[in-house]
Design a protein around this motif. Sequence first.
Motif, mmCIF file in Angstrom:
data_model
loop_
_atom_site.group_PDB
_atom_site.id
_atom_site.type_symbol
_atom_site.label_atom_id
_atom_site.label_comp_id
_atom_site.label_asym_id
_atom_site.label_seq_id
_atom_site.Cartn_x
_atom_site.Cartn_y
_atom_site.Cartn_z
ATOM 1 N N THR A 255 0.818 -1.220 0.000
ATOM 2 C CA THR A 255 0.000 0.000 0.000
ATOM 3 C C THR A 255 0.851 1.268 0.000
ATOM 4 O OG1 THR A 255 -0.123 -0.083 2.419
ATOM 5 C CG2 THR A 255 -1.903 -1.142 1.193
ATOM 6 N N TYR A 256 2.183 1.106 -0.189
ATOM 7 C CA TYR A 256 3.018 2.311 -0.183
ATOM 8 C C TYR A 256 2.794 3.107 -1.463
ATOM 9 C CZ TYR A 256 6.182 -0.719 -2.908
ATOM 10 O OH TYR A 256 6.718 -1.572 -3.834
ATOM 11 N N GLU A 257 3.110 4.394 -1.380
ATOM 12 C CA GLU A 257 2.822 5.308 -2.478
ATOM 13 C C GLU A 257 4.092 6.020 -2.942
ATOM 14 O OE1 GLU A 257 -0.062 7.973 -0.975
ATOM 15 O OE2 GLU A 257 -1.696 6.476 -0.915
ATOM 16 N N PHE A 258 4.010 6.550 -4.135
ATOM 17 C CA PHE A 258 5.112 7.313 -4.725
ATOM 18 C C PHE A 258 5.140 8.713 -4.108
ATOM 19 C CE2 PHE A 258 6.987 10.101 -7.925
ATOM 20 C CZ PHE A 258 8.136 9.399 -8.262
ATOM 21 N N VAL A 259 6.305 9.113 -3.572
ATOM 22 C CA VAL A 259 6.402 10.418 -2.910
ATOM 23 C C VAL A 259 7.480 11.304 -3.548
ATOM 24 C CG1 VAL A 259 5.549 9.550 -0.708
ATOM 25 C CG2 VAL A 259 8.009 9.513 -1.184
ATOM 26 N N GLY A 260 8.092 10.847 -4.608
ATOM 27 C CA GLY A 260 9.095 11.662 -5.292
ATOM 28 C C GLY A 260 10.379 11.797 -4.493
ATOM 29 N N LEU A 261 10.862 13.011 -4.374
ATOM 30 C CA LEU A 261 12.145 13.278 -3.721
ATOM 31 C C LEU A 261 12.017 13.622 -2.239
ATOM 32 C CD1 LEU A 261 13.806 15.430 -6.547
ATOM 33 C CD2 LEU A 261 14.089 12.986 -6.129
ATOM 34 N N ASP A 262 10.889 13.314 -1.638
ATOM 35 C CA ASP A 262 10.681 13.679 -0.235
ATOM 36 C C ASP A 262 11.710 13.022 0.688
ATOM 37 O OD1 ASP A 262 8.588 15.189 -1.033
ATOM 38 O OD2 ASP A 262 7.007 13.912 -0.221
ATOM 39 N N ASN A 263 12.024 11.760 0.427
ATOM 40 C CA ASN A 263 13.009 11.072 1.283
ATOM 41 C C ASN A 263 14.383 11.748 1.202
ATOM 42 O OD1 ASN A 263 11.319 8.963 2.279
ATOM 43 N ND2 ASN A 263 11.457 7.965 0.284
ATOM 44 N N TYR A 264 14.770 12.135 0.003
ATOM 45 C CA TYR A 264 16.074 12.788 -0.165
ATOM 46 C C TYR A 264 16.099 14.154 0.518
ATOM 47 C CZ TYR A 264 16.901 9.211 -3.698
ATOM 48 O OH TYR A 264 17.072 8.005 -4.352
ATOM 49 N N LEU A 265 15.014 14.896 0.387
ATOM 50 C CA LEU A 265 14.962 16.208 1.040
ATOM 51 C C LEU A 265 15.003 16.063 2.551
ATOM 52 C CD1 LEU A 265 12.266 17.975 -1.185
ATOM 53 C CD2 LEU A 265 14.742 18.353 -1.200
ATOM 54 N N GLN A 266 14.298 15.061 3.070
ATOM 55 C CA GLN A 266 14.288 14.846 4.515
ATOM 56 C C GLN A 266 15.678 14.478 5.031
ATOM 57 O OE1 GLN A 266 11.428 11.939 5.734
ATOM 58 N NE2 GLN A 266 11.905 12.134 7.916
ATOM 59 N N ILE A 267 16.406 13.660 4.264
ATOM 60 C CA ILE A 267 17.748 13.252 4.688
ATOM 61 C C ILE A 267 18.721 14.419 4.610
ATOM 62 C CG2 ILE A 267 19.729 11.802 4.068
ATOM 63 C CD1 ILE A 267 17.696 9.676 3.167
ATOM 64 N N LEU A 268 18.728 15.116 3.485
ATOM 65 C CA LEU A 268 19.711 16.180 3.264
ATOM 66 C C LEU A 268 19.477 17.400 4.145
ATOM 67 C CD1 LEU A 268 20.026 15.984 -0.635
ATOM 68 C CD2 LEU A 268 21.604 15.090 1.084
ATOM 69 N N THR A 269 18.285 17.546 4.678
ATOM 70 C CA THR A 269 18.012 18.685 5.564
ATOM 71 C C THR A 269 18.091 18.307 7.039
ATOM 72 O OG1 THR A 269 15.636 18.233 5.365
ATOM 73 C CG2 THR A 269 16.581 19.879 3.864
ATOM 74 N N SER A 270 18.463 17.066 7.337
ATOM 75 C CA SER A 270 18.559 16.640 8.730
ATOM 76 C C SER A 270 19.987 16.791 9.230
ATOM 77 C CB SER A 270 18.107 15.186 8.879
ATOM 78 O OG SER A 270 19.014 14.312 8.233
ATOM 79 N N SER A 271 20.127 17.079 10.516
ATOM 80 C CA SER A 271 21.457 17.205 11.107
ATOM 81 C C SER A 271 22.143 15.850 11.234
ATOM 82 C CB SER A 271 21.353 17.864 12.486
ATOM 83 O OG SER A 271 20.545 17.088 13.356
#
Length: 329
Positions: free
Chosen positions: A83-99
């Motif tokens: 049931t997972y969905e396509f979210v685009g680049l959200d995972n990359y943005l979350q990683i690159l903006t995390s400390s």
Amino acid sequence: MAVSTGQVKAAGGAARGRRRDSPGRLRRSIATHWYAWAMIAPVLIVMAVLIGWPLVRGLYLSLTDATEANIGRTIGVNVIPATYEFVGLDNYLQILTSSVFWDKLLWTVLWTAACVVLHYGIGLGLAVMLNRKLRFRSLYRVLLILPWAVPAFVAAFIWRYLYNSDYGVINGFLKMAGLTGVGWLDDPTTAKIAVIAVNVWIGVPFMMVALLGGLQSIPAELYEAAEVDGAGPWQRFRAITLPGLRQVSTTVVLLGTIWTFNMFPIIFLVTRGGPGSETEILVTYAFREAFTGIRNYSGSAAWGVIILAMLVVMAVGYRRTLRSQGDPW
């Protein structure tokens, strides 16, 4: 003039026709070297199955929100659809903006730089020593190459025992000398020093063997001519040995950097990433994302893609730098 123009056009059309009819570069290569292509075809198929498909699958998962809760699975006779969905680049943005990412990246770069510098420096020193005529030289070579022959997970468990605060051999020697034992794996600073020492112990033999082979390929006449001209040992080392090892050095440094950057077993088996997560590098953190707690497959895949992208950029930049300096590698 019109006739000559027509002849030129006709000739040009015939040439274009011949170019269209002639086989392409790939087809000519296959027709000429068909035996070589047939020999490497099984390897290419295996690499496509074992590397290509997981890479494509991981890239796709990194663009979704797949976790342990929504991924498809089979429990007994029950099939639970994904049931997972396509979210685009959200995972990359979350990683690159995390400390967390930048903290782990900084430690990974420091870990890689320290290990590779020590690998190369100690390996070069041992290679120069073993390239001379010494008694029991063959025995020294066997003893020095043993750490490389030991599987990484076995070496990690041995060193973890040596670092044990209560029963470790290292602290035992310190207590015999009247010193206080050290909690090697309990403090962030000593834990980082400990894993660097283990990785250096494992990686130096490879550098030593590779550089020893490079030293033996340098003609002895160059050293003899330099000695006749009055060059001292350091001058001969700087003017003959280092340039003669340049191609070998560039290769082993690149390989050492890639291997150390992704050195999962040493970090995970010696310190478990601890204390806390102080010794976690990028690959071990990506592993924890996928296989501990609520398994975040999409986040782990995104971490893996980022690590791969950084290594590719580093390798390409390193190669271009060498080529700009005239190195044919």
